[in-house]
Design a protein around this motif. Structure first.
Motif, PDB file in Angstrom:
ATOM      1  N   HIS A  49      15.787  36.589  -1.076  1.00  0.00           N
ATOM      2  CA  HIS A  49      15.528  38.017  -0.888  1.00  0.00           C
ATOM      3  C   HIS A  49      16.865  38.731  -0.637  1.00  0.00           C
ATOM      4  CE1 HIS A  49      11.115  37.659  -0.554  1.00  0.00           C
ATOM      5  NE2 HIS A  49      11.376  36.486   0.019  1.00  0.00           N
ATOM      6  N   LEU A  50      17.142  39.771  -1.412  1.00  0.00           N
ATOM      7  CA  LEU A  50      18.340  40.594  -1.243  1.00  0.00           C
ATOM      8  C   LEU A  50      17.939  41.969  -0.735  1.00  0.00           C
ATOM      9  CD1 LEU A  50      20.251  39.739  -4.549  1.00  0.00           C
ATOM     10  CD2 LEU A  50      20.523  38.671  -2.305  1.00  0.00           C
ATOM     11  N   ARG A  51      18.586  42.411   0.352  1.00  0.00           N
ATOM     12  CA  ARG A  51      18.275  43.720   0.933  1.00  0.00           C
ATOM     13  C   ARG A  51      19.571  44.471   1.238  1.00  0.00           C
ATOM     14  NH1 ARG A  51      15.023  40.079   3.785  1.00  0.00           N
ATOM     15  NH2 ARG A  51      12.766  40.287   3.380  1.00  0.00           N
ATOM     16  N   SER A  75      19.640  22.049  -9.670  1.00  0.00           N
ATOM     17  CA  SER A  75      18.376  21.838 -10.392  1.00  0.00           C
ATOM     18  C   SER A  75      17.177  22.488  -9.716  1.00  0.00           C
ATOM     19  CB  SER A  75      18.096  20.332 -10.575  1.00  0.00           C
ATOM     20  OG  SER A  75      19.171  19.688 -11.222  1.00  0.00           O
ATOM     21  N   ALA A  76      17.409  23.310  -8.690  1.00  0.00           N
ATOM     22  CA  ALA A  76      16.292  23.951  -7.980  1.00  0.00           C
ATOM     23  C   ALA A  76      15.741  25.109  -8.798  1.00  0.00           C
ATOM     24  CB  ALA A  76      16.759  24.450  -6.615  1.00  0.00           C
ATOM     25  N   ASP A  77      14.479  25.417  -8.500  1.00  0.00           N
ATOM     26  CA  ASP A  77      13.822  26.566  -9.121  1.00  0.00           C
ATOM     27  C   ASP A  77      13.985  27.753  -8.160  1.00  0.00           C
ATOM     28  OD1 ASP A  77      12.273  28.382 -10.386  1.00  0.00           O
ATOM     29  OD2 ASP A  77      10.384  27.261 -10.240  1.00  0.00           O
ATOM     30  N   LEU A  78      14.759  28.745  -8.569  1.00  0.00           N
ATOM     31  CA  LEU A  78      15.069  29.887  -7.693  1.00  0.00           C
ATOM     32  C   LEU A  78      14.449  31.162  -8.254  1.00  0.00           C
ATOM     33  CD1 LEU A  78      16.687  31.103  -5.270  1.00  0.00           C
ATOM     34  CD2 LEU A  78      18.543  31.526  -6.904  1.00  0.00           C
ATOM     35  N   HIS A  79      13.798  31.886  -7.345  1.00  0.00           N
ATOM     36  CA  HIS A  79      13.239  33.187  -7.701  1.00  0.00           C
ATOM     37  C   HIS A  79      13.977  34.245  -6.873  1.00  0.00           C
ATOM     38  CE1 HIS A  79      10.371  36.055  -9.215  1.00  0.00           C
ATOM     39  NE2 HIS A  79      10.075  36.454  -7.987  1.00  0.00           N
ATOM     40  N   VAL A  80      14.645  35.211  -7.539  1.00  0.00           N
ATOM     41  CA  VAL A  80      15.432  36.250  -6.855  1.00  0.00           C
ATOM     42  C   VAL A  80      14.594  37.513  -6.729  1.00  0.00           C
ATOM     43  CG1 VAL A  80      17.544  37.624  -6.895  1.00  0.00           C
ATOM     44  CG2 VAL A  80      17.554  35.288  -7.826  1.00  0.00           C
ATOM     45  N   VAL A 114      14.496  36.049 -12.549  1.00  0.00           N
ATOM     46  CA  VAL A 114      14.985  37.328 -12.057  1.00  0.00           C
ATOM     47  C   VAL A 114      14.781  38.370 -13.152  1.00  0.00           C
ATOM     48  CG1 VAL A 114      17.344  36.841 -12.818  1.00  0.00           C
ATOM     49  CG2 VAL A 114      16.953  38.588 -11.087  1.00  0.00           C
ATOM     50  N   ASP A 115      14.376  39.559 -12.762  1.00  0.00           N
ATOM     51  CA  ASP A 115      14.264  40.666 -13.712  1.00  0.00           C
ATOM     52  C   ASP A 115      15.670  41.249 -13.895  1.00  0.00           C
ATOM     53  OD1 ASP A 115      13.765  42.942 -15.167  1.00  0.00           O
ATOM     54  OD2 ASP A 115      11.968  43.508 -14.054  1.00  0.00           O
ATOM     55  N   TRP A 116      16.406  40.685 -14.870  1.00  0.00           N
ATOM     56  CA  TRP A 116      17.819  41.013 -15.007  1.00  0.00           C
ATOM     57  C   TRP A 116      18.041  42.477 -15.390  1.00  0.00           C
ATOM     58  CZ3 TRP A 116      22.060  38.985 -13.332  1.00  0.00           C
ATOM     59  CH2 TRP A 116      23.293  39.386 -13.866  1.00  0.00           C
ATOM     60  N   ASP A 117      17.200  43.000 -16.276  1.00  0.00           N
ATOM     61  CA  ASP A 117      17.363  44.396 -16.682  1.00  0.00           C
ATOM     62  C   ASP A 117      17.162  45.333 -15.487  1.00  0.00           C
ATOM     63  OD1 ASP A 117      17.928  43.828 -19.316  1.00  0.00           O
ATOM     64  OD2 ASP A 117      15.822  43.823 -19.912  1.00  0.00           O
ATOM     65  N   LYS A 118      16.171  45.046 -14.666  1.00  0.00           N
ATOM     66  CA  LYS A 118      15.914  45.898 -13.504  1.00  0.00           C
ATOM     67  C   LYS A 118      17.029  45.762 -12.472  1.00  0.00           C
ATOM     68  CE  LYS A 118      12.246  47.160 -10.260  1.00  0.00           C
ATOM     69  NZ  LYS A 118      10.871  46.831  -9.791  1.00  0.00           N
ATOM     70  N   LEU A 119      17.546  44.545 -12.319  1.00  0.00           N
ATOM     71  CA  LEU A 119      18.653  44.342 -11.379  1.00  0.00           C
ATOM     72  C   LEU A 119      19.887  45.109 -11.847  1.00  0.00           C
ATOM     73  CD1 LEU A 119      19.754  42.892  -8.864  1.00  0.00           C
ATOM     74  CD2 LEU A 119      20.407  40.985 -10.345  1.00  0.00           C
TER      75      LEU A 119
END
Length: 519
Positions: A429-431, A452-457, A489-494
């Protein structure tokens, strides 16, 4: 600018009120600056007759200001009164250049904590130095020395001393009388009489007492011919305009004068419903005024809130009030210079003691504290540095602290990890705000993700991200993918949170091209 008799007629009374306020302040500020009283009056005349015509804030009144007293005193001590003109001239030219570059609004971009700290520091120095003048004694040189000798000055004012040509005790009583008149008048007098300035009444009362009882105190020294104070810089002195030291001092003077003027103009706008300030025009008018003051060798000027507020309260409707007040000053010193010589120096010192006390507005600390303790720290540090060193150093220290606070708040990035043991997924989580200052914190968070982890940003609470942080995330995602890690990650939105992306379409990144090619 068209001249209408109706404007002149209705501004006659306000102009006379401003003249009554300005006369003792012009002389008092000159004395506090270590200059002849006539130099302050001449600056007031230029502020009315010249700057009044050109001003971008029509109801603002310009003249010598208490806020410049400390820096002008230091300049006179270093370069002499004759050398002051070159620095004021350079400061005026710098203001003209800044106006031409459309910098008027930028001079307002100063932290309120720095501004209030500057005024409080100036107030403390004025109070300490003018307390000695109020008892017919000489200031001790530096700010700390004046403050340290205040107890001794109090004793001089209380105890008679027959070994000095003037009486410290009687001068002190005249000063107390002046301050008492100002306080009583401004506190208890209401209605239409309120427009009469308490400063003038206080000086008049002490002058009357000193004259009637023939008290052995010092009086203002003014010659019949006002123009004796004028000192046109010589060619040799003008050559110092190329001196880097002189230019640095001129830049500091121009900066302080411009900040005080434009903040005063903003305050004046809040007092009336007429035309709003045109900041670049006001800055240019001040530049013309200070250039002329430098060429004539008198004190520098700013827009002054005390005189401007008196102008508005007296009912001024146009710039003619400020212009006419300059004419009244000129007529008074031309026709009645002997009246100025009746004024006790102690009374003018008392006016500045009261002014210095009012500038030390510690009630502002409560307001600043609501915005955080750091604002109070900036205020106190600015004030303390000014008292211990000099005005320009104090302001620069305050600006540096305010900038450091800005950098700290802009790197306010919070990172938080969550791990789901069942799915093995990590969530980052980024704030807050992600800028290049936050790179170490962001890099540490990303590097803590196992290979090799599955990361959700997730970045729903992220308000802004700059190119540096986007580049870091992109490179990390590329490297993570080489270890068969997965990043969601939603790269376009980021990227849409970046200023550059919002301003122009962004070219596809290496990460986006890699995804389009099938990973």
């Amino acid at each position: 600018m068209p001249v209408h008799w109706q404007d002149i007629h209705r501004d006659l009374f306000p102009s006379f009120v401003v003249f009554l306020v300005a006369l003792p302040l012009c002389m008092g500020i000159a004395v506090a600056s270590g200059a002849p009283p006539g130099a302050g009056i001449m600056t007031g005349i230029i502020g009315g007759l010249v700057v009044g015509w050109l001003a971008g804030c029509p109801l603002q009144v310009s003249g010598p200001a208490a806020g410049l007293t400390v820096i002008v005193w230091e300049l006179i001590q270093t370069h002499g009164f004759e050398g002051l003109g070159v620095i004021v001239l350079a400061a005026g030219l710098i203001q003209l250049l800044a106006a031409w570059l459309q910098c008027g609004q930028w001079f307002r971009a100063v932290s309120p904590a720095v501004v209030h700290g500057m005024l409080a520091g100036i107030g403390a120095l004025i109070f300490a130095s003018q307390f000695h003048i109020m008892i017919d004694d000489a200031p001790k040189g530096g700010g700390l020395a004046n403050i340290a000798t205040l107890p001794g000055a109090v004793l001089k004012g209380l105890l008679p001393d027959s070994d000095v040509p003037t009486s410290h005790q009687e001068a002190a009583w005249l000063g107390i009388l002046t301050i008492a008149c100002i306080v009583v008048w401004t506190t208890f007098v209401k209605g239409r009489w309120k427009v009469l300035p308490g400063v003038l009444l206080g000086v008049s009362a002490s002058t009357l007492v000193a004259t009637v009882f023939d008290l052995p105190v010092s009086h203002v020294v003014v010659k019949d011919n006002l123009f004796w104070v004028l000192h046109v810089p010589t060619t040799e002195q003008l050559a110092h305009l190329l001196d880097t030291t002189v230019l640095a001092e001129a830049f500091g003077l121009a900066f302080i004068a411009s900040v005080e003027t434009l903040l005063s103009a903003t305050a004046v706008d809040q007092l009336h419903t007429g035309p709003r300030t045109r900041y670049n025009r006001e800055l240019a008018a001040q530049g013309v005024g200070n250039t002329l003051c430098g060429l004539l060798g008198v004190l520098p000027m700013t827009g002054v809130i005390v005189r401007s507020a008196a102008n508005v309260e007296a009912g001024a409707r146009s710039r003619f009030s400020a212009i006419l007040h300059g004419g009244w000053l000129l007529l008074f010193v031309a026709l009645l210079p002997f009246a100025l010589r009746l004024i006790p120096t102690a009374s003018l010192g008392a006016v500045l003691v009261y002014t210095g006390y009012k500038l030390m507005d510690f009630d502002i600390v409560r307001d600043l504290r609501r915005h955080g303790r750091s604002e109070v720290l900036i205020f106190l540090t600015t004030m303390g540095t000014i008292v211990c060193t000099n005005l320009l150093t104090g302001v620069l220290v305050g600006l540096c602290l305010a900038t450091a606070k800005l950098l700290y708040t802009t790197q306010n990035l919070e990172t938080q990890f969550a791990h789901d043991p069942d799915s093995g997924r990590f969530t980052l989580h980024l704030r807050g705000i992600a800028t290049f200052v936050s790179l170490p914190r962001l890099a540490a968070a990303l590097e803590s993700v196992p290979p090799s982890a599955d990361l959700h940003v997730r970045f729903e609470s992220l308000r802004h991200i700059d190119h540096a942080c986007l580049h870091l995330i992109e490179n990390w995602m590329w490297q993570h993918s080489t270890t068969r890690g997965k990043v969601t990650v939603d790269w376009d939105k980021l990227c849409g949170l970046s200023y550059q992306t919002r301003q122009a379409p962004r070219a596809k990144t290496r990460w986006q091209r890699w995804l389009q090619e099938g990973g």
